[in-house]
Design a protein around this motif. Structure first.
Motif, PDB file in Angstrom:
ATOM      1  N   ALA A 141      84.595   9.319  21.614  1.00  0.00           N
ATOM      2  CA  ALA A 141      83.918   9.778  20.397  1.00  0.00           C
ATOM      3  C   ALA A 141      82.743  10.671  20.786  1.00  0.00           C
ATOM      4  O   ALA A 141      82.306  10.675  21.936  1.00  0.00           O
ATOM      5  N   ARG A 142      82.236  11.429  19.802  1.00  0.00           N
ATOM      6  CA  ARG A 142      81.083  12.303  20.043  1.00  0.00           C
ATOM      7  C   ARG A 142      79.975  11.950  19.052  1.00  0.00           C
ATOM      8  O   ARG A 142      80.250  11.692  17.870  1.00  0.00           O
ATOM      9  N   ILE A 143      78.731  11.960  19.535  1.00  0.00           N
ATOM     10  CA  ILE A 143      77.598  11.739  18.662  1.00  0.00           C
ATOM     11  C   ILE A 143      77.381  13.016  17.840  1.00  0.00           C
ATOM     12  O   ILE A 143      77.251  14.113  18.404  1.00  0.00           O
ATOM     13  N   VAL A 144      77.362  12.881  16.509  1.00  0.00           N
ATOM     14  CA  VAL A 144      77.231  14.055  15.641  1.00  0.00           C
ATOM     15  C   VAL A 144      75.936  14.039  14.828  1.00  0.00           C
ATOM     16  O   VAL A 144      75.642  14.999  14.116  1.00  0.00           O
ATOM     17  N   ARG A 145      75.164  12.937  14.939  1.00  0.00           N
ATOM     18  CA  ARG A 145      73.844  12.906  14.301  1.00  0.00           C
ATOM     19  C   ARG A 145      72.962  11.936  15.074  1.00  0.00           C
ATOM     20  O   ARG A 145      73.389  10.830  15.408  1.00  0.00           O
ATOM     21  N   ASP A 146      71.738  12.360  15.356  1.00  0.00           N
ATOM     22  CA  ASP A 146      70.790  11.515  16.081  1.00  0.00           C
ATOM     23  C   ASP A 146      70.424  10.271  15.261  1.00  0.00           C
ATOM     24  O   ASP A 146      70.744  10.170  14.063  1.00  0.00           O
ATOM     25  N   ALA A 147      69.716   9.360  15.917  1.00  0.00           N
ATOM     26  CA  ALA A 147      69.361   8.076  15.305  1.00  0.00           C
ATOM     27  C   ALA A 147      68.504   8.245  14.049  1.00  0.00           C
ATOM     28  O   ALA A 147      67.616   9.099  13.991  1.00  0.00           O
ATOM     29  N   TYR A 148      68.794   7.400  13.063  1.00  0.00           N
ATOM     30  CA  TYR A 148      67.988   7.319  11.832  1.00  0.00           C
ATOM     31  C   TYR A 148      68.069   5.878  11.323  1.00  0.00           C
ATOM     32  O   TYR A 148      68.920   5.102  11.789  1.00  0.00           O
ATOM     33  N   PRO A 149      67.207   5.455  10.387  1.00  0.00           N
ATOM     34  CA  PRO A 149      67.168   4.050   9.965  1.00  0.00           C
ATOM     35  C   PRO A 149      68.522   3.550   9.457  1.00  0.00           C
ATOM     36  O   PRO A 149      69.234   4.255   8.737  1.00  0.00           O
ATOM     37  N   ASP A 150      68.868   2.342   9.854  1.00  0.00           N
ATOM     38  CA  ASP A 150      70.127   1.714   9.449  1.00  0.00           C
ATOM     39  C   ASP A 150      70.119   1.499   7.937  1.00  0.00           C
ATOM     40  O   ASP A 150      69.280   0.753   7.411  1.00  0.00           O
ATOM     41  N   PRO A 151      71.031   2.158   7.210  1.00  0.00           N
ATOM     42  CA  PRO A 151      71.033   2.044   5.746  1.00  0.00           C
ATOM     43  C   PRO A 151      71.524   0.692   5.229  1.00  0.00           C
ATOM     44  O   PRO A 151      71.423   0.420   4.034  1.00  0.00           O
ATOM     45  N   THR A 152      72.033  -0.153   6.135  1.00  0.00           N
ATOM     46  CA  THR A 152      72.574  -1.442   5.679  1.00  0.00           C
ATOM     47  C   THR A 152      71.516  -2.542   5.683  1.00  0.00           C
ATOM     48  O   THR A 152      71.826  -3.676   5.316  1.00  0.00           O
ATOM     49  N   ILE A 153      70.279  -2.225   6.092  1.00  0.00           N
ATOM     50  CA  ILE A 153      69.233  -3.241   6.138  1.00  0.00           C
ATOM     51  C   ILE A 153      67.884  -2.601   5.816  1.00  0.00           C
ATOM     52  O   ILE A 153      67.615  -1.460   6.197  1.00  0.00           O
ATOM     53  N   ASP A 154      67.049  -3.337   5.094  1.00  0.00           N
ATOM     54  CA  ASP A 154      65.739  -2.830   4.711  1.00  0.00           C
ATOM     55  C   ASP A 154      64.718  -3.182   5.787  1.00  0.00           C
ATOM     56  O   ASP A 154      63.810  -3.995   5.574  1.00  0.00           O
ATOM     57  N   ASP A 155      64.902  -2.588   6.966  1.00  0.00           N
ATOM     58  CA  ASP A 155      64.029  -2.848   8.101  1.00  0.00           C
ATOM     59  C   ASP A 155      64.098  -1.645   9.035  1.00  0.00           C
ATOM     60  O   ASP A 155      65.136  -1.394   9.649  1.00  0.00           O
ATOM     61  N   PRO A 156      63.007  -0.881   9.132  1.00  0.00           N
ATOM     62  CA  PRO A 156      63.028   0.343   9.941  1.00  0.00           C
ATOM     63  C   PRO A 156      63.162   0.097  11.442  1.00  0.00           C
ATOM     64  O   PRO A 156      63.288   1.057  12.219  1.00  0.00           O
ATOM     65  N   THR A 157      63.146  -1.187  11.841  1.00  0.00           N
ATOM     66  CA  THR A 157      63.301  -1.516  13.262  1.00  0.00           C
ATOM     67  C   THR A 157      64.646  -1.057  13.784  1.00  0.00           C
ATOM     68  O   THR A 157      64.776  -0.633  14.935  1.00  0.00           O
ATOM     69  N   TRP A 158      65.676  -1.122  12.922  1.00  0.00           N
ATOM     70  CA  TRP A 158      67.050  -0.896  13.366  1.00  0.00           C
ATOM     71  C   TRP A 158      67.547   0.466  12.951  1.00  0.00           C
ATOM     72  O   TRP A 158      67.215   0.960  11.870  1.00  0.00           O
ATOM     73  N   VAL A 159      68.344   1.077  13.818  1.00  0.00           N
ATOM     74  CA  VAL A 159      68.794   2.446  13.583  1.00  0.00           C
ATOM     75  C   VAL A 159      70.308   2.557  13.737  1.00  0.00           C
ATOM     76  O   VAL A 159      70.971   1.645  14.237  1.00  0.00           O
ATOM     77  N   VAL A 160      70.812   3.684  13.309  1.00  0.00           N
ATOM     78  CA  VAL A 160      72.226   4.029  13.501  1.00  0.00           C
ATOM     79  C   VAL A 160      72.295   5.455  14.038  1.00  0.00           C
ATOM     80  O   VAL A 160      71.339   6.222  13.940  1.00  0.00           O
ATOM     81  N   VAL A 161      73.430   5.787  14.612  1.00  0.00           N
ATOM     82  CA  VAL A 161      73.774   7.181  14.883  1.00  0.00           C
ATOM     83  C   VAL A 161      75.097   7.439  14.170  1.00  0.00           C
ATOM     84  O   VAL A 161      75.759   6.497  13.734  1.00  0.00           O
TER      85      VAL A 161
END
Length: 200
Positions: free
Chosen positions: A64-84
């Protein structure tokens, strides 16, 4: 700037390679381990990731290829966790199992082996190339992502089948002889069976 290489794990019954191919791209959510989170934050657009089916299969199945850098995980209301966000590039021609990786001395230090509980780990360029070589795969930038083909059918051993058939015939003949002998011998007195005791 050279691109990075990673390995991401997903249980196939939750989100398989085939599902990623069908969706076209996805955000990599649900990471709740700080080391894995830090690895997500270190990913950059254009980096490549080996796609690993964990628990069931335990094998690298695609790239797979990363197509967007890390940003806050939309599945949880906590900015600690991120997704790509990542997208499928190419499936491996042959799946590379965890057993294959552990058996290869060139992959002895791979984080898949050393840090087996972490769902997102870095991979060196040499390790990435070696996994592709084991999977008989040449990375093609113009590749069209494909679903996984069914695994190869089990090889049939005609010699084993003949041997099994021969044994069955021998057993059947032996039973027939015993049955014939029991007809000729006088009946024995039957005692109380203890089969019921053994089955409890």
């Amino acid at each position: 700037m050279p691109r990075g290489h990673w390995l991401v794990k997903s249980e196939p019954f939750k989100y398989s390679w085939d599902q990623l191919v069908e969706d076209g791209s996805t955000h990599w959510d649900g990471v709740r381990n700080y080391e894995a989170r830090n690895n997500l934050q270190a990913m950059k657009v254009g980096d490549l990731a080996l796609y690993y089916h964990s628990n069931e299969g335990k094998e690298v199945v695609g790239i797979a290829r990363i197509v967007r850098d890390a940003y806050p995980d939309p599945t949880i209301d906590d900015p600690t966790w991120v997704v790509v966000e990542l997208a499928p590039v190419q499936r491996l021609e042959e799946r590379v199992t965890l057993v294959d990786v552990k058996a290869d001395p060139l992959l002895a230090d791979m984080f898949l082996v050393k840090r087996g509980r972490i769902s997102v780990v870095p991979v060196t360029q040499a390790e990435f190339a070696r996994v592709l070589a084991l999977g008989r795969t040449v990375l093609r930038e113009d590749a069209v992502p494909e679903k996984l083909s069914p695994g190869p059918p089990a090889k049939r051993n005609s010699g084993a089948r003949k041997s099994a058939a021969s044994k069955l015939k021998t057993v059947a003949a032996s039973k027939a002889k015993k049955k014939e002998a029991s007809r000729k011998s006088p009946p024995k007195k039957r005692g109380k069976s203890r089969a019921g005791d053994r089955s409890r």
